[in-house]
Design a protein around this motif. Structure first.
Motif, PDB file in Angstrom:
ATOM      1  N   LYS A 171      34.887  43.843  37.517  1.00  0.00           N
ATOM      2  CA  LYS A 171      36.241  43.369  37.176  1.00  0.00           C
ATOM      3  C   LYS A 171      36.464  42.087  37.968  1.00  0.00           C
ATOM      4  O   LYS A 171      36.860  42.118  39.125  1.00  0.00           O
ATOM      5  CB  LYS A 171      37.268  44.446  37.553  1.00  0.00           C
ATOM      6  N   GLU A 174      41.286  37.777  37.270  1.00  0.00           N
ATOM      7  CA  GLU A 174      41.877  37.328  35.998  1.00  0.00           C
ATOM      8  C   GLU A 174      42.085  35.819  35.983  1.00  0.00           C
ATOM      9  O   GLU A 174      42.235  35.209  34.933  1.00  0.00           O
ATOM     10  CB  GLU A 174      43.193  38.065  35.729  1.00  0.00           C
ATOM     11  N   THR A 228      45.848  43.976  48.995  1.00  0.00           N
ATOM     12  CA  THR A 228      45.227  44.649  47.841  1.00  0.00           C
ATOM     13  C   THR A 228      44.191  45.654  48.341  1.00  0.00           C
ATOM     14  O   THR A 228      44.085  46.767  47.815  1.00  0.00           O
ATOM     15  CB  THR A 228      44.520  43.637  46.897  1.00  0.00           C
ATOM     16  N   GLU A 381      47.197  34.520  57.137  1.00  0.00           N
ATOM     17  CA  GLU A 381      46.253  33.801  56.278  1.00  0.00           C
ATOM     18  C   GLU A 381      47.024  32.954  55.256  1.00  0.00           C
ATOM     19  O   GLU A 381      47.765  33.500  54.440  1.00  0.00           O
ATOM     20  CB  GLU A 381      45.342  34.787  55.540  1.00  0.00           C
TER      21      GLU A 381
HETATM   22  P1  NAD Z   1      43.467  39.674  45.358  1.00  0.00           P
HETATM   23  O1  NAD Z   1      43.433  40.785  46.338  1.00  0.00           O
HETATM   24  O2  NAD Z   1      44.771  39.265  44.801  1.00  0.00           O
HETATM   25  O3  NAD Z   1      42.550  40.012  44.082  1.00  0.00           O
HETATM   26  C1  NAD Z   1      41.177  40.353  44.211  1.00  0.00           C
HETATM   27  C2  NAD Z   1      40.753  41.173  43.004  1.00  0.00           C
HETATM   28  O4  NAD Z   1      41.419  42.442  43.063  1.00  0.00           O
HETATM   29  C3  NAD Z   1      41.115  40.564  41.657  1.00  0.00           C
HETATM   30  O5  NAD Z   1      40.064  40.819  40.742  1.00  0.00           O
HETATM   31  C4  NAD Z   1      42.370  41.348  41.266  1.00  0.00           C
HETATM   32  O6  NAD Z   1      42.601  41.417  39.871  1.00  0.00           O
HETATM   33  C5  NAD Z   1      42.028  42.729  41.809  1.00  0.00           C
HETATM   34  N1  NAD Z   1      43.178  43.600  42.068  1.00  0.00           N
HETATM   35  C6  NAD Z   1      44.466  43.250  42.335  1.00  0.00           C
HETATM   36  N2  NAD Z   1      45.212  44.362  42.533  1.00  0.00           N
HETATM   37  C7  NAD Z   1      44.379  45.428  42.401  1.00  0.00           C
HETATM   38  C8  NAD Z   1      44.554  46.840  42.508  1.00  0.00           C
HETATM   39  N3  NAD Z   1      45.746  47.386  42.792  1.00  0.00           N
HETATM   40  N4  NAD Z   1      43.485  47.637  42.320  1.00  0.00           N
HETATM   41  C9  NAD Z   1      42.267  47.094  42.043  1.00  0.00           C
HETATM   42  N5  NAD Z   1      42.035  45.776  41.921  1.00  0.00           N
HETATM   43  C10 NAD Z   1      43.080  44.950  42.107  1.00  0.00           C
HETATM   44  O7  NAD Z   1      42.733  38.466  46.069  1.00  0.00           O
HETATM   45  P2  NAD Z   1      42.570  36.992  45.534  1.00  0.00           P
HETATM   46  O8  NAD Z   1      43.877  36.289  45.634  1.00  0.00           O
HETATM   47  O9  NAD Z   1      41.847  37.022  44.224  1.00  0.00           O
HETATM   48  O10 NAD Z   1      41.548  36.392  46.613  1.00  0.00           O
HETATM   49  C11 NAD Z   1      41.933  35.809  47.821  1.00  0.00           C
HETATM   50  C12 NAD Z   1      41.728  36.768  48.970  1.00  0.00           C
HETATM   51  O11 NAD Z   1      40.380  37.228  48.989  1.00  0.00           O
HETATM   52  C13 NAD Z   1      41.960  36.105  50.312  1.00  0.00           C
HETATM   53  O12 NAD Z   1      42.703  36.972  51.128  1.00  0.00           O
HETATM   54  C14 NAD Z   1      40.547  35.936  50.868  1.00  0.00           C
HETATM   55  O13 NAD Z   1      40.478  35.879  52.277  1.00  0.00           O
HETATM   56  C15 NAD Z   1      39.865  37.128  50.323  1.00  0.00           C
HETATM   57  N6  NAD Z   1      38.414  36.943  50.288  1.00  0.00           N
HETATM   58  C16 NAD Z   1      37.652  37.641  51.183  1.00  0.00           C
HETATM   59  C17 NAD Z   1      36.277  37.452  51.214  1.00  0.00           C
HETATM   60  C18 NAD Z   1      35.396  38.200  52.184  1.00  0.00           C
HETATM   61  O14 NAD Z   1      34.195  38.217  51.983  1.00  0.00           O
HETATM   62  N7  NAD Z   1      35.949  38.799  53.221  1.00  0.00           N
HETATM   63  C19 NAD Z   1      35.680  36.564  50.305  1.00  0.00           C
HETATM   64  C20 NAD Z   1      36.497  35.878  49.409  1.00  0.00           C
HETATM   65  C21 NAD Z   1      37.866  36.072  49.397  1.00  0.00           C
END
Ligand code: NAD
Length: 478
Positions: A171, A174, A228, A381
């Motif tokens: 997944k 989006e 999340t 962050e």
């Molecule tokens: P996000 O948490 O909004 O979304 C990540 C994914 O989770 C997306 O595919 C989203 O659709 C899905 N998602 C959202 N709600 C969900 C739920 N309730 N259940 C299951 N899936 C759900 O994050 P983002 O805005 O896409 O990415 C940015 C964040 O990711 C930043 O905080 C960044 O630091 C983090 N990040 C961490 C790493 C790492 O390796 N530690 C790497 C890249 C990004």
């Protein structure tokens, strides 16, 4: 272009009527639509993965490694297409999409093909018995990824997961579904057995949460934001699913008086602003020792202001657009907050751009001084091209500041004394610390965070361990 889900070896239209617009961050133009998949689509993808798992999991490692190599070859043949799609979909500079995103997506499959070939069980002898440790597949995995490094992070999960004999449902975010679709095309073209890799597009609340809480999913590998991550952990907990969480960070770059100023400035600028500061590892708090502070600031600001912000498809662009209008508002909100918290914006504002980019999500690289080290802007962050700079005098003070956040992902130390660098690095409570470099990766090394930055490690044997169940058979001798 309307995207489709990929389920059981077929591209399928989703069961609902709703779609999500896919926007180009640099212009705001909609250039594709992704399905807003329903729980019924998630069910069919999981069913397809479950059906395929026994046969796939029963293959030997060498055979699965050959499939990973074929996928790597397929991706490599579309290298430039990956780079330009990723640049268009995320707003990142094409040069970065080529050298980081396209490159790592191919390398991830090749790297794990080799790791799987090398991976063996263990034998532990006792006086009267022998223990045979083998690594079995876990079953069906849910792989959920964010928008900042779309194919890079998805391939980093798919390769070890299927390499160890699991079948998966992906997944992707989006906001950036394009290269996940390309990966499915490659998987289809190389003829990977149907059901081994499936993909459902959609948002977190619909597709994401139904996937994580589904009874027939055995493991969840999630990369995304910390809040999340905690919802995902909660949804996975009732069934004790195997869970890996790679979450947010607020990382410090510690600049010591004895550093080589030239290379440190280049390194700290790269670490602060790569991908418009939208990398979980970005060093967005820069801690500079007293004796070098004034010289550092002067040269640092000069370097920041010399970066070219502009059209991501231009080869000379250093910084592109932020991922979405909503994210831009969040970043702008933090800059406003920084002023309320007593900070001074030393450089920033909005870049001057041609008319056709006027609806994109633009902001110039921003440097803030004068914030307290426990202000919100210095500890939360922001995930944008915004850094705060703080002064310190003793090493212990820098360590205290670096550890003063809820996050524990990464950090860097810049010094001419490698012993001192190691000592400081060892005192920082994060999963990774670099000395005189940043984002320098050996894929065999562990990757992951402590505190609110996550649970578990990825990379080399850590990924293979997560995507398998170590099982021991103890045989008593005659
Ligand atoms: P996000 O948490 O909004 O979304 C990540 C994914 O989770 C997306 O595919 C989203 O659709 C899905 N998602 C959202 N709600 C969900 C739920 N309730 N259940 C299951 N899936 C759900 O994050 P983002 O805005 O896409 O990415 C940015 C964040 O990711 C930043 O905080 C960044 O630091 C983090 N990040 C961490 C790493 C790492 O390796 N530690 C790497 C890249 C990004």
């Amino acid at each position: 272009m309307d995207l489709m889900n990929y389920i059981g070896g077929k591209f399928e239209r989703h069961s609902g009527e709703k779609w999500l617009d896919v926007e180009e961050p640099s212009t705001g133009n909609v250039f594709a639509r992704a399905p807003l998949s329903t729980p019924a689509d998630v069910d069919s993808a999981i069913l397809a993965a479950r059906k395929a798992q026994p046969k796939w999991g029963g293959m030997d490692g060498e055979e699965r490694a050959r499939w990973l190599d074929r996928i790597a070859d397929g991706l490599e043949s579309r290298y430039e297409e990956i780079a330009s799609l990723e640049s268009k979909d995320t707003g990142k500079p094409i040069s970065l999409a080529r050298t980081v995103d396209a490159h790592r997506s191919v390398v991830n499959f090749r790297f794990f093909a080799d790791e799987i070939r090398r991976h063996e069980g263990e034998i532990f002898e006792m006086a009267d018995s022998t223990n045979f440790v083998s690594y079995r597949p876990v079953g069906v995995g849910a792989l959920i990824t964010p928008w900042n490094l779309p194919l890079y992070l998805l391939s980093w999960k798919v390769a070890p997961a299927i390499g160890m004999g699991n079948t998966v449902v992906c997944k992707p975010s989006e906001l950036t579904p394009m290269t996940a679709n390309l990966l499915m095309e490659v998987i289809h073209e190389v003829g990977l057995p149907e059901g081994v890799v499936n993909l459902v597009h959609g948002d977190g609340l619909g597709a994401g949460s139904s996937l994580v809480s589904h009874d027939d999913v055995d493991l969840v590998s999630f990369t995304g934001g910390t809040s999340t991550g905690s919802k995902v952990a909660e949804a996975a907990a009732p069934q004790f699913k195997k869970l890996s969480l790679e979450l947010g960070g607020k990382n410090s770059s510690i600049v010591l008086e004895d550093c080589d100023i030239e290379s440190t400035i280049k390194g700290v600028v790269r670490s602060g602003f790569m991908n418009q500061g939208q990398v979980c590892l970005c060093g967005s708090r820069i801690l500079v020792q007293d004796g070098i502070y004034d010289e550092f600031m002067e040269r640092f600001i000069e370097e920041v202001e010399s970066m070219t912000v502009g059209d991501p498809s231009d080869e000379g662009t250093d910084l592109g657009a932020l991922i979405s209008a909503e994210h831009l508002r969040k970043v702008e909100g933090y800059i406003e907050l920084a002023k309320e918290e007593g900070g001074t914006i030393v450089t920033g504002g909005y870049p001057c751009l041609p008319e056709r980019l006027s609806n994109g999500n633009w902001i110039a690289p921003t440097v803030i001084t004068g914030l307290s080290v426990d202000s919100r802007c210095s500890t939360e962050e922001i995930f944008g091209p915004v850094v705060s700079v703080h002064r310190f005098s003793k090493d212990s003070e820098a360590i205290g500041i670096a550890n003063n956040t809820r996050y524990g992902l990464a950090g860097s130390v810049w010094t001419g004394d490698l012993e001192r660098g190691r000592r400081i690095a060892d005192s920082i409570h994060t999963g990774m610390v670099w000395v005189n470099t940043w984002l320098h990766r050996d894929l065999r090394a562990p990757f992951g965070g402590v505190k609110d930055s996550g649970v578990g490690r990825e990379g080399g044997k850590w990924s293979l361990g997560f995507f398998s169940e170590a099982t021991n058979v103890c045989v008593k001798h005659d």
